[in-house]
Motif scaffolding. Structure first.
Motif, PDB file in Angstrom:
ATOM      1  N   LYS A   1       7.034   8.514  -3.832  1.00 56.88           N
ATOM      2  CA  LYS A   1       6.745   9.549  -4.846  1.00 56.88           C
ATOM      3  C   LYS A   1       6.690   9.014  -6.268  1.00 56.88           C
ATOM      4  CE  LYS A   1      11.126  11.181  -3.647  1.00 56.88           C
ATOM      5  NZ  LYS A   1      11.164  10.328  -2.445  1.00 56.88           N
ATOM      6  N   SER A   2       7.651   8.172  -6.636  1.00 59.68           N
ATOM      7  CA  SER A   2       7.679   7.687  -8.025  1.00 59.68           C
ATOM      8  C   SER A   2       6.461   6.815  -8.319  1.00 59.68           C
ATOM      9  CB  SER A   2       8.959   6.885  -8.289  1.00 59.68           C
ATOM     10  OG  SER A   2      10.089   7.694  -8.059  1.00 59.68           O
ATOM     11  N   THR A   3       6.048   6.024  -7.340  1.00 64.78           N
ATOM     12  CA  THR A   3       4.860   5.179  -7.508  1.00 64.78           C
ATOM     13  C   THR A   3       3.614   6.049  -7.660  1.00 64.78           C
ATOM     14  OG1 THR A   3       5.924   3.574  -6.059  1.00 64.78           O
ATOM     15  CG2 THR A   3       3.578   3.257  -6.470  1.00 64.78           C
ATOM     16  N   VAL A   4       3.489   7.055  -6.811  1.00 64.96           N
ATOM     17  CA  VAL A   4       2.316   7.923  -6.857  1.00 64.96           C
ATOM     18  C   VAL A   4       2.308   8.724  -8.165  1.00 64.96           C
ATOM     19  CG1 VAL A   4       1.189   9.909  -5.764  1.00 64.96           C
ATOM     20  CG2 VAL A   4       2.032   8.038  -4.356  1.00 64.96           C
TER      21      VAL A   4
ATOM     22  N   LYS B   1       3.998  -3.966 -11.114  1.00 66.46           N
ATOM     23  CA  LYS B   1       2.761  -4.271 -10.390  1.00 66.46           C
ATOM     24  C   LYS B   1       2.357  -3.108  -9.479  1.00 66.46           C
ATOM     25  CE  LYS B   1       1.862  -8.387 -12.030  1.00 66.46           C
ATOM     26  NZ  LYS B   1       2.054  -8.072 -13.457  1.00 66.46           N
ATOM     27  N   ASN B   2       3.280  -2.153  -9.262  1.00 66.18           N
ATOM     28  CA  ASN B   2       2.937  -0.963  -8.480  1.00 66.18           C
ATOM     29  C   ASN B   2       1.934  -0.064  -9.199  1.00 66.18           C
ATOM     30  OD1 ASN B   2       4.663  -1.591  -6.450  1.00 66.18           O
ATOM     31  ND2 ASN B   2       6.292  -0.195  -7.053  1.00 66.18           N
ATOM     32  N   LEU B   3       1.740  -0.326 -10.488  1.00 68.27           N
ATOM     33  CA  LEU B   3       0.859   0.548 -11.260  1.00 68.27           C
ATOM     34  C   LEU B   3      -0.589   0.077 -11.146  1.00 68.27           C
ATOM     35  CD1 LEU B   3       3.156   1.188 -14.345  1.00 68.27           C
ATOM     36  CD2 LEU B   3       2.922   2.519 -12.241  1.00 68.27           C
TER      37      LEU B   3
ATOM     38  N   SER C   1      -4.718  -6.170   1.593  1.00 66.84           N
ATOM     39  CA  SER C   1      -3.866  -6.187   0.407  1.00 66.84           C
ATOM     40  C   SER C   1      -3.007  -4.937   0.290  1.00 66.84           C
ATOM     41  CB  SER C   1      -4.739  -6.318  -0.843  1.00 66.84           C
ATOM     42  OG  SER C   1      -5.001  -5.056  -1.370  1.00 66.84           O
ATOM     43  N   TYR C   2      -1.957  -5.081  -0.438  1.00 70.35           N
ATOM     44  CA  TYR C   2      -1.032  -4.008  -0.739  1.00 70.35           C
ATOM     45  C   TYR C   2      -1.786  -2.807  -1.277  1.00 70.35           C
ATOM     46  CZ  TYR C   2       2.526  -1.587  -3.458  1.00 70.35           C
ATOM     47  OH  TYR C   2       3.345  -0.647  -3.993  1.00 70.35           O
ATOM     48  N   TYR C   3      -2.816  -3.117  -2.073  1.00 73.93           N
ATOM     49  CA  TYR C   3      -3.504  -2.059  -2.785  1.00 73.93           C
ATOM     50  C   TYR C   3      -4.398  -1.217  -1.883  1.00 73.93           C
ATOM     51  CZ  TYR C   3      -1.761  -4.430  -6.851  1.00 73.93           C
ATOM     52  OH  TYR C   3      -0.942  -4.992  -7.777  1.00 73.93           O
TER      53      TYR C   3
ATOM     54  N   LEU D   1      -1.235  11.033   1.032  1.00 74.09           N
ATOM     55  CA  LEU D   1      -0.793  10.144   2.097  1.00 74.09           C
ATOM     56  C   LEU D   1      -0.788   8.730   1.551  1.00 74.09           C
ATOM     57  CD1 LEU D   1      -0.027  10.256   5.089  1.00 74.09           C
ATOM     58  CD2 LEU D   1      -2.426   9.855   5.634  1.00 74.09           C
ATOM     59  N   THR D   2       0.346   8.072   1.647  1.00 72.04           N
ATOM     60  CA  THR D   2       0.422   6.740   1.050  1.00 72.04           C
ATOM     61  C   THR D   2       0.907   5.707   2.083  1.00 72.04           C
ATOM     62  OG1 THR D   2       1.172   5.555  -0.907  1.00 72.04           O
ATOM     63  CG2 THR D   2       2.779   6.999   0.130  1.00 72.04           C
ATOM     64  N   LYS D   3       0.911   4.465   1.682  1.00 74.75           N
ATOM     65  CA  LYS D   3       1.302   3.351   2.560  1.00 74.75           C
ATOM     66  C   LYS D   3       0.432   3.277   3.822  1.00 74.75           C
ATOM     67  CE  LYS D   3       6.094   3.367   0.981  1.00 74.75           C
ATOM     68  NZ  LYS D   3       7.463   3.008   1.331  1.00 74.75           N
TER      69      LYS D   3
ATOM     70  N   TYR E   1      -3.171   0.280   0.544  1.00 68.52           N
ATOM     71  CA  TYR E   1      -2.255   1.208   1.208  1.00 68.52           C
ATOM     72  C   TYR E   1      -2.398   2.642   0.721  1.00 68.52           C
ATOM     73  CZ  TYR E   1       0.276  -3.033   2.558  1.00 68.52           C
ATOM     74  OH  TYR E   1       0.636  -4.250   3.041  1.00 68.52           O
ATOM     75  N   TYR E   2      -2.858   2.785  -0.491  1.00 74.76           N
ATOM     76  CA  TYR E   2      -2.931   4.145  -1.021  1.00 74.76           C
ATOM     77  C   TYR E   2      -4.085   4.900  -0.398  1.00 74.76           C
ATOM     78  CZ  TYR E   2       0.006   2.589  -4.847  1.00 74.76           C
ATOM     79  OH  TYR E   2       1.010   2.089  -5.597  1.00 74.76           O
ATOM     80  N   ASN E   3      -3.836   6.127  -0.130  1.00 74.44           N
ATOM     81  CA  ASN E   3      -4.943   7.026   0.157  1.00 74.44           C
ATOM     82  C   ASN E   3      -4.400   8.418  -0.066  1.00 74.44           C
ATOM     83  OD1 ASN E   3      -7.447   7.951   0.848  1.00 74.44           O
ATOM     84  ND2 ASN E   3      -7.654   6.463   2.497  1.00 74.44           N
TER      85      ASN E   3
HETATM   86  N1  LIG Z   1       1.324   2.610  -1.405  1.00 70.36           N
HETATM   87  C1  LIG Z   1       2.339   1.796  -1.185  1.00 70.36           C
HETATM   88  N2  LIG Z   1       2.224   0.772  -0.351  1.00 70.36           N
HETATM   89  C2  LIG Z   1       3.239  -0.051  -0.097  1.00 70.36           C
HETATM   90  N3  LIG Z   1       4.467   0.066  -0.651  1.00 70.36           N
HETATM   91  C3  LIG Z   1       4.634   1.068  -1.505  1.00 70.36           C
HETATM   92  C4  LIG Z   1       3.591   1.986  -1.811  1.00 70.36           C
HETATM   93  N4  LIG Z   1       4.073   2.897  -2.689  1.00 70.36           N
HETATM   94  C5  LIG Z   1       5.348   2.546  -2.914  1.00 70.36           C
HETATM   95  N5  LIG Z   1       5.687   1.454  -2.204  1.00 70.36           N
HETATM   96  C6  LIG Z   1       7.001   0.776  -2.188  1.00 70.36           C
HETATM   97  O1  LIG Z   1       7.929   1.649  -1.552  1.00 70.36           O
HETATM   98  C7  LIG Z   1       9.170   1.633  -2.236  1.00 70.36           C
HETATM   99  C8  LIG Z   1       9.540   3.025  -2.657  1.00 70.36           C
HETATM  100  O2  LIG Z   1       8.592   3.493  -3.587  1.00 70.36           O
HETATM  101  P1  LIG Z   1       8.977   4.622  -4.620  1.00 70.36           P
HETATM  102  O3  LIG Z   1      10.126   4.225  -5.435  1.00 70.36           O
HETATM  103  O4  LIG Z   1       7.728   5.031  -5.289  1.00 70.36           O
HETATM  104  O5  LIG Z   1       9.403   5.758  -3.580  1.00 70.36           O
HETATM  105  P2  LIG Z   1      10.216   7.092  -3.833  1.00 70.36           P
HETATM  106  O6  LIG Z   1       9.737   8.063  -2.812  1.00 70.36           O
HETATM  107  O7  LIG Z   1      10.095   7.479  -5.251  1.00 70.36           O
HETATM  108  O8  LIG Z   1      11.687   6.644  -3.490  1.00 70.36           O
HETATM  109  P3  LIG Z   1      13.072   7.366  -3.885  1.00 70.36           P
HETATM  110  O9  LIG Z   1      13.214   8.540  -2.962  1.00 70.36           O
HETATM  111  O10 LIG Z   1      14.082   6.305  -3.610  1.00 70.36           O
HETATM  112  O11 LIG Z   1      12.966   7.765  -5.313  1.00 70.36           O
HETATM  113  C9  LIG Z   1       8.997   0.687  -3.418  1.00 70.36           C
HETATM  114  O12 LIG Z   1       9.546  -0.544  -3.065  1.00 70.36           O
HETATM  115  C10 LIG Z   1       7.517   0.588  -3.595  1.00 70.36           C
HETATM  116  O13 LIG Z   1       7.140  -0.672  -4.113  1.00 70.36           O
END
Ligand SMILES: Nc1ncnc2c1ncn2[C@@H]1O[C@H](COP(=O)(O)OP(=O)(O)OP(=O)(O)O)[C@@H](O)[C@H]1O
Ligand SMILES: [Mg+2]
Length: 246
Positions: free
Chosen positions: A63-66, A17-19, A232-234, A223-225, A236-238
């Motif tokens: 990072k992985s989400t972005v 759902k992060n996608l 909403s969660y969504y 810049l995220t979160k 958070y991205y910017n």
């Molecule tokens: N924009 C966002 N808003 C809220 N929560 C987020 C957002 N992006 C990611 N997360 C949450 O933050 C957590 C870490 O995200 P993610 O795995 O992308 O980070 P990461 O920097 O890749 O971490 P790692 O260093 O452990 O690999 C996850 O639980 C994810 O759901």
């Protein structure tokens, strides 16, 4: 290329759902990824940006989400995209796409791949997103940094580059490990992910320094979160850009 890339997924699963770029393309967050995509396009007028590293100062910055969302956004404009899971210590990208990590990058680098399993069969197509392919990390090696610094890794990247329009590389935190900086040396550009309200100024500056030390081409900051309390969660991205001059 199409004919040699495996259409199989190792394990069937749901996309995370992060996608947001997949699930809710009309959301402001998905729009932010489209804008980032456009800006990367502009950044590449003079220099070809084919390999882009995503990193951040600390774990869980996003990072992985972005990287995953950005890869989808690029695939949607008909770019052939490879998302490479180069966080060999904590590979998570494959989970976003509901695929397994039974064989991947480290198997190739450790010569554990047999002839009948060519590189392009190890790369997995993501059926839900046309043009998107993932190379998962593979087994967790005892010497990730060494593997990523190897000539073999660089040669592999050069070989892979011929088959894709863009390669999106997910990496570990740059403040703690040298892996991301090492990969950045081989890449055309780096995007630094910072988590609003989490990343300290000191953390951001030392991440930037680690990348500058290896003469990485820092393209900007995502810049995220952002704005956790406002809905909403969504939301958070910017993203935000800075250049060396600023
Ligand atoms: N924009 C966002 N808003 C809220 N929560 C987020 C957002 N992006 C990611 N997360 C949450 O933050 C957590 C870490 O995200 P993610 O795995 O992308 O980070 P990461 O920097 O890749 O971490 P790692 O260093 O452990 O690999 C996850 O639980 C994810 O759901
Ligand atoms: Mg990660």
């Amino acid at each position: 290329m199409e004919q040699v890339v495996s259409k199989k997924r190792v394990r069937k699963g749901e996309l995370s759902k992060n996608l947001i770029t997949y699930y809710d393309p009309k959301s402001p967050a998905a729009e932010a990824f489209r804008t980032l995509r456009t800006n990367i396009g502009f950044a590449s007028i003079d220099n070809e940006l084919k390999t882009i590293v995503f990193t951040s100062p600390e774990p869980t910055d996003g990072k992985s989400t972005v990287a995953s969302n950005f890869a989808i956004a690029m695939a949607k404009v008909n770019k052939k995209v490879l998302l490479m899971e180069c966080d060999l210590r904590k590979p998570r990208v494959h989970r976003n796409f509901g695929i397994g990590n039974d064989i991947g990058l480290t198997h190739i680098l450790a010569d554990m791949v047999f002839d009948d399993l060519s590189l392009l069969n190890i790369i997995k197509a993501i059926p839900e997103v046309e043009n998107l392919f993932v190379l998962t990390a593979g087994f967790t090696p005892p010497n990730p940094t060494e593997m990523l610094s190897s000539k073999k890794f660089k040669n592999l990247l050069d070989q892979i580059k011929k088959h894709f329009d863009i390669i999106v590389i997910d990496t570990p935190p740059v403040a703690q490990l040298t892996d991301a900086a090492i990969i950045s040396k081989f890449a055309d550009g780096v995007l630094l992910v910072l988590a609003s309200g989490e990343t300290s100024i000191q953390g951001a500056l030392s991440a930037k320094q680690a990348l500058t030390n290896v003469k990485a081409n820092i393209l900007g900051v995502v810049l995220t979160k952002i704005n956790k309390k406002s809905g909403s969660y969504y939301n958070y991205y910017n993203y935000e850009y800075y250049t060396e001059e600023e």
